[in-house]
Scaffold this motif. Structure first.
Motif: not given
Length: 359
Positions: A22-31, A199-200, A237-240, A326-330
């Motif tokens: 949970h301390t990683g990049f994707k984990g932080s968005w998850m938390m 990406i995020g 990142v919010m997609e997955p 991907v444009s939204d993501a950027l």
């Protein structure tokens, strides 16, 4: 198909959820997402893998039960399960970098294979878990450099130690599911999700194209692109993160939905590294200036040239439709980076992007 009346907010309110890594990049968005959904969240992980750390920026620790531990330590992990008594487990702990896996193959296999064994062994030995999602990668497939997308039924077999270890994690999950769960055995739905390139905002990992872009423009350097012709499926990142939570919730209520799923972008967002760098530079230069890139091959280790996912299964079986491109993501990454530059409120920026996505 997707139940239109289904609400993540209603489902996760007060649910006990354990997230590894949970301390990683994707984990932080998850938390941050789980906090907003009102879940009772426990995180189990080593210290944040990067400095700076999104986990620290996102003000997460005080809002969850934060347990420091190594996914390779079975006894420590068992204690975390006993403390959290989770109903849902999202397994995200991993050594996630291809190049690092060449430098540290033993650590990569220990973390990505035995880490998965340990998580599923804890699930097997407890009675309270009802839904598990193991996060893997689009790189689990034997890459034939096809021009069409890999399906969940295609052959596994990653080339490099990272990809190979994640293929092994898939096999471990399938073995535990068949051997110990379902039908006349214990009722617990277990799935794997194979996500394309994520990406995020707040990704500070090395050897990833968007973090490399951000570091370069903040340091007033030209962006270095190693493999501009490599083709990857890029997604916000919010997609997955949303898919992990949505699948965990749906299979909690209907075990027939368990299995393996690809989550990735539409064909329009399967881009070369050069193309996505061009897009980043264009968007950055509309607000700031000076973003440009050059092709400098460092003759690094083998990485796949062409990678694409077929996502028809998750659309047909779960009714999931993509919400961003991907444009939204950027745009969201540059918005996040502007807040970072201005020393603004990172948690609020993340929460606004999460709410916008979910709602």
């Amino acid at each position: 198909m997707k139940d239109r009346s289904f609400s993540l907010r209603e489902f996760y309110k007060d649910k006990r959820v354990l997230v590894t890594g949970h301390t990683g990049f994707k984990g932080s968005w998850m938390m941050r997402t789980l906090i907003l959904l009102g879940a009772q969240v426990t995180g189990y992980s080593l210290d944040a893998p990067t400095d700076p750390s999104l986990f620290e920026m996102a003000d997460i620790k005080d809002h969850i039960c934060h347990l420091k531990g190594d996914i390779r330590d079975l006894e420590s992990l068992k204690k975390a399960f006993d403390k959290a008594k989770p109903e849902i487990v999202i397994h995200m702990a991993a050594q996630p970098i291809v190049r690092t896996s060449y430098e540290e193959p033993v650590y990569t296999y220990e973390t990505n294979v035995m880490g998965t064994v340990n998580v599923l062994e804890c699930v097997r030995q407890c009675s309270f878990v009802r839904s598990v999602v193991n996060v893997t990668t689009d790189k689990v497939y034997k890459n034939n450099e096809w021009e069409w997308g890999y399906r969940e039924s295609d052959v596994l077999g990653g080339y490099d130690p990272y990809s190979s270890s994640k293929s092994c994690s898939e096999l471990v999950t399938d073995s535990y599911r068949n051997s110990f769960f379902g039908q006349d055995k214990r009722s617990c739905a277990i799935s794997t999700v194979r996500a394309g390139n994520v990406i995020g905002g707040g990704d500070f990992a090395r050897d990833r194209i968007i973090p490399d872009c951000i570091r370069a423009v903040l340091d007033n350097r030209q962006i270095i692109v190693r493999n501009p012709h490599s083709i990857r499926p890029y997604q916000f990142v919010m997609e997955p993160v949303y898919v992990y939570l949505y699948l965990a919730a749906r299979q909690y209520e209907d075990m027939t939905l368990e299995g393996s799923y690809n989550v990735g972008p539409d064909d329009n967002d399967i881009l070369t590294t050069g193309d996505i760098t061009d897009m980043f530079c264009h968007k950055w230069n509309m607000i700031y200036s000076g973003a440009s890139w050059q092709n400098v091959s460092d003759k690094g280790p083998h990485e796949a040239g062409f990678l694409k996912l077929d996502t028809s299964k998750i659309r047909q079986k779960l009714g999931y439709k993509r919400r961003t491109n991907v444009s939204d993501a950027l745009d969201r990454i540059i918005e996040f980076t502007k807040v970072l530059i201005d020393k603004g409120d990172i948690p609020s920026c993340m929460d606004e992007q999460i709410k916008e996505f979910i709602d």
